[in-house]
Write a protein that holds these residues in place. Structure first.
Motif, PDB file in Angstrom:
ATOM      1  N   GLU A   1      40.473  39.320  35.278  1.00  0.00           N
ATOM      2  CA  GLU A   1      41.692  38.443  35.462  1.00  0.00           C
ATOM      3  C   GLU A   1      41.405  37.275  34.792  1.00  0.00           C
ATOM      4  O   GLU A   1      42.361  36.642  34.196  1.00  0.00           O
ATOM      5  CB  GLU A   1      42.051  38.454  36.871  1.00  0.00           C
ATOM      6  N   LEU A   2      40.231  36.613  35.237  1.00  0.00           N
ATOM      7  CA  LEU A   2      40.063  35.199  34.754  1.00  0.00           C
ATOM      8  C   LEU A   2      39.954  35.060  33.220  1.00  0.00           C
ATOM      9  O   LEU A   2      40.225  34.489  32.422  1.00  0.00           O
ATOM     10  CB  LEU A   2      39.171  34.425  35.415  1.00  0.00           C
ATOM     11  N   MET A   3      39.169  36.240  32.847  1.00  0.00           N
ATOM     12  CA  MET A   3      38.814  36.546  31.243  1.00  0.00           C
ATOM     13  C   MET A   3      40.353  36.442  30.507  1.00  0.00           C
ATOM     14  O   MET A   3      40.507  35.879  29.474  1.00  0.00           O
ATOM     15  CB  MET A   3      38.123  37.622  30.801  1.00  0.00           C
ATOM     16  N   LEU A   4      41.260  37.297  30.993  1.00  0.00           N
ATOM     17  CA  LEU A   4      42.734  37.418  30.396  1.00  0.00           C
ATOM     18  C   LEU A   4      43.471  35.994  30.523  1.00  0.00           C
ATOM     19  O   LEU A   4      44.205  35.658  29.756  1.00  0.00           O
ATOM     20  CB  LEU A   4      43.352  38.342  31.163  1.00  0.00           C
ATOM     21  N   ARG A   5      43.244  35.435  31.658  1.00  0.00           N
ATOM     22  CA  ARG A   5      43.901  33.875  31.783  1.00  0.00           C
ATOM     23  C   ARG A   5      43.383  32.871  31.003  1.00  0.00           C
ATOM     24  O   ARG A   5      44.154  32.223  30.401  1.00  0.00           O
ATOM     25  CB  ARG A   5      43.801  33.598  33.289  1.00  0.00           C
ATOM     26  N   ILE A   6      42.048  33.143  30.480  1.00  0.00           N
ATOM     27  CA  ILE A   6      41.421  31.895  29.566  1.00  0.00           C
ATOM     28  C   ILE A   6      41.942  32.520  28.241  1.00  0.00           C
ATOM     29  O   ILE A   6      42.274  31.432  27.265  1.00  0.00           O
ATOM     30  CB  ILE A   6      39.851  32.361  29.637  1.00  0.00           C
ATOM     31  N   SER A   7      41.984  33.831  27.905  1.00  0.00           N
ATOM     32  CA  SER A   7      42.348  34.226  26.685  1.00  0.00           C
ATOM     33  C   SER A   7      43.896  33.854  26.341  1.00  0.00           C
ATOM     34  O   SER A   7      44.271  33.472  25.258  1.00  0.00           O
ATOM     35  CB  SER A   7      42.063  35.525  26.330  1.00  0.00           C
ATOM     36  N   ASN A   8      44.827  34.186  27.417  1.00  0.00           N
ATOM     37  CA  ASN A   8      45.908  33.766  27.172  1.00  0.00           C
ATOM     38  C   ASN A   8      46.192  32.043  26.975  1.00  0.00           C
ATOM     39  O   ASN A   8      47.030  31.537  26.161  1.00  0.00           O
ATOM     40  CB  ASN A   8      46.935  34.157  28.575  1.00  0.00           C
ATOM     41  N   PHE A   9      45.458  31.295  27.851  1.00  0.00           N
ATOM     42  CA  PHE A   9      45.472  29.926  27.624  1.00  0.00           C
ATOM     43  C   PHE A   9      45.136  29.598  26.277  1.00  0.00           C
ATOM     44  O   PHE A   9      45.869  28.726  25.655  1.00  0.00           O
ATOM     45  CB  PHE A   9      44.719  29.236  28.524  1.00  0.00           C
ATOM     46  N   PHE A  10      44.004  29.953  25.669  1.00  0.00           N
ATOM     47  CA  PHE A  10      43.770  29.522  24.416  1.00  0.00           C
ATOM     48  C   PHE A  10      44.402  30.617  23.310  1.00  0.00           C
ATOM     49  O   PHE A  10      44.274  30.374  22.158  1.00  0.00           O
ATOM     50  CB  PHE A  10      42.224  29.869  24.228  1.00  0.00           C
ATOM     51  N   ASP A  11      45.279  31.383  23.655  1.00  0.00           N
ATOM     52  CA  ASP A  11      46.032  32.182  22.520  1.00  0.00           C
ATOM     53  C   ASP A  11      45.466  32.949  21.831  1.00  0.00           C
ATOM     54  O   ASP A  11      45.343  32.913  20.376  1.00  0.00           O
ATOM     55  CB  ASP A  11      47.212  31.394  21.957  1.00  0.00           C
ATOM     56  N   LYS A  12      44.220  33.695  22.369  1.00  0.00           N
ATOM     57  CA  LYS A  12      43.160  34.471  21.694  1.00  0.00           C
ATOM     58  C   LYS A  12      43.113  35.902  22.321  1.00  0.00           C
ATOM     59  O   LYS A  12      43.327  36.039  23.589  1.00  0.00           O
ATOM     60  CB  LYS A  12      42.115  33.790  21.390  1.00  0.00           C
ATOM     61  N   ASP A  13      42.872  36.967  21.610  1.00  0.00           N
ATOM     62  CA  ASP A  13      42.401  38.005  22.087  1.00  0.00           C
ATOM     63  C   ASP A  13      41.043  37.918  22.893  1.00  0.00           C
ATOM     64  O   ASP A  13      40.140  37.180  22.275  1.00  0.00           O
ATOM     65  CB  ASP A  13      42.013  39.232  21.095  1.00  0.00           C
ATOM     66  N   PRO A  14      40.726  38.426  24.346  1.00  0.00           N
ATOM     67  CA  PRO A  14      39.632  38.161  24.750  1.00  0.00           C
ATOM     68  C   PRO A  14      38.392  38.635  24.265  1.00  0.00           C
ATOM     69  O   PRO A  14      37.379  37.985  24.487  1.00  0.00           O
ATOM     70  CB  PRO A  14      39.876  39.246  26.125  1.00  0.00           C
ATOM     71  N   ARG A  15      38.397  39.593  23.065  1.00  0.00           N
ATOM     72  CA  ARG A  15      37.388  39.813  22.486  1.00  0.00           C
ATOM     73  C   ARG A  15      36.899  38.791  21.423  1.00  0.00           C
ATOM     74  O   ARG A  15      35.644  38.808  20.830  1.00  0.00           O
ATOM     75  CB  ARG A  15      37.514  41.255  21.555  1.00  0.00           C
ATOM     76  N   GLU A  16      37.621  37.959  21.225  1.00  0.00           N
ATOM     77  CA  GLU A  16      37.404  36.836  20.274  1.00  0.00           C
ATOM     78  C   GLU A  16      36.856  35.724  20.938  1.00  0.00           C
ATOM     79  O   GLU A  16      35.942  34.818  20.285  1.00  0.00           O
ATOM     80  CB  GLU A  16      38.783  36.097  19.855  1.00  0.00           C
ATOM     81  N   ILE A  17      36.637  35.693  22.259  1.00  0.00           N
ATOM     82  CA  ILE A  17      36.133  34.651  23.251  1.00  0.00           C
ATOM     83  C   ILE A  17      34.884  35.216  23.942  1.00  0.00           C
ATOM     84  O   ILE A  17      34.074  34.641  23.842  1.00  0.00           O
ATOM     85  CB  ILE A  17      37.136  34.101  24.156  1.00  0.00           C
ATOM     86  N   PHE A  18      34.996  36.294  24.315  1.00  0.00           N
ATOM     87  CA  PHE A  18      33.932  36.846  25.361  1.00  0.00           C
ATOM     88  C   PHE A  18      33.220  38.064  24.309  1.00  0.00           C
ATOM     89  O   PHE A  18      33.985  39.091  24.085  1.00  0.00           O
ATOM     90  CB  PHE A  18      34.371  37.593  26.682  1.00  0.00           C
ATOM     91  N   PHE A  19      31.968  37.979  24.464  1.00  0.00           N
ATOM     92  CA  PHE A  19      31.484  39.125  23.857  1.00  0.00           C
ATOM     93  C   PHE A  19      29.922  39.279  24.471  1.00  0.00           C
ATOM     94  O   PHE A  19      29.238  38.519  25.068  1.00  0.00           O
ATOM     95  CB  PHE A  19      30.925  39.061  22.509  1.00  0.00           C
ATOM     96  N   ILE A  20      29.303  40.729  24.677  1.00  0.00           N
ATOM     97  CA  ILE A  20      28.123  40.927  25.377  1.00  0.00           C
ATOM     98  C   ILE A  20      27.021  40.850  24.228  1.00  0.00           C
ATOM     99  O   ILE A  20      27.247  41.481  23.078  1.00  0.00           O
ATOM    100  CB  ILE A  20      28.239  42.155  25.889  1.00  0.00           C
ATOM    101  N   ASP A  21      25.829  40.402  24.520  1.00  0.00           N
ATOM    102  CA  ASP A  21      24.556  40.410  23.570  1.00  0.00           C
ATOM    103  C   ASP A  21      24.321  41.769  23.250  1.00  0.00           C
ATOM    104  O   ASP A  21      24.299  42.564  24.204  1.00  0.00           O
ATOM    105  CB  ASP A  21      23.607  39.854  24.214  1.00  0.00           C
ATOM    106  N   ASN A  22      23.933  42.248  22.057  1.00  0.00           N
ATOM    107  CA  ASN A  22      23.176  43.318  21.765  1.00  0.00           C
ATOM    108  C   ASN A  22      24.022  44.548  21.858  1.00  0.00           C
ATOM    109  O   ASN A  22      23.471  45.651  22.198  1.00  0.00           O
ATOM    110  CB  ASN A  22      21.881  43.415  22.394  1.00  0.00           C
TER     111      ASN A  22
END
Length: 78
Positions: free
Chosen positions: A44-65
């Protein structure tokens, strides 16, 4: 979890303090500190952050390896 929240927050377009971002998202500043330092967060917070910055969550958050964990090892049979 690796992310670019700090980069986006400090970018020319936004130029926010951790406190300002926290207030905009309705969370504590410590939550923003944790996320920027790679801590886990809720979907939920990942989606709120991505909406705030107007970006897809995959552009902001990613998992190592992720690539390494999903790829099968190559065999050396010739």
């Amino acid at each position: 979890m690796r992310n670019i929240v700090k980069y986006l927050r400090r970018s020319e377009k936004f130029d926010l303090t951790q406190e300002e971002l926290a207030n905009a998202l309705g969370v504590s500043r410590q939550t923003i500190v944790s996320i920027e330092n790679g801590g886990n967060t809720t979907a939920e917070l990942m989606l709120r952050i991505s909406n705030f910055f107007d970006k897809d969550p995959r552009e902001i958050f990613f998992i190592d390896n992720v690539e390494h964990s999903l790829q099968k090892p190559k065999s050396n049979s010739a």
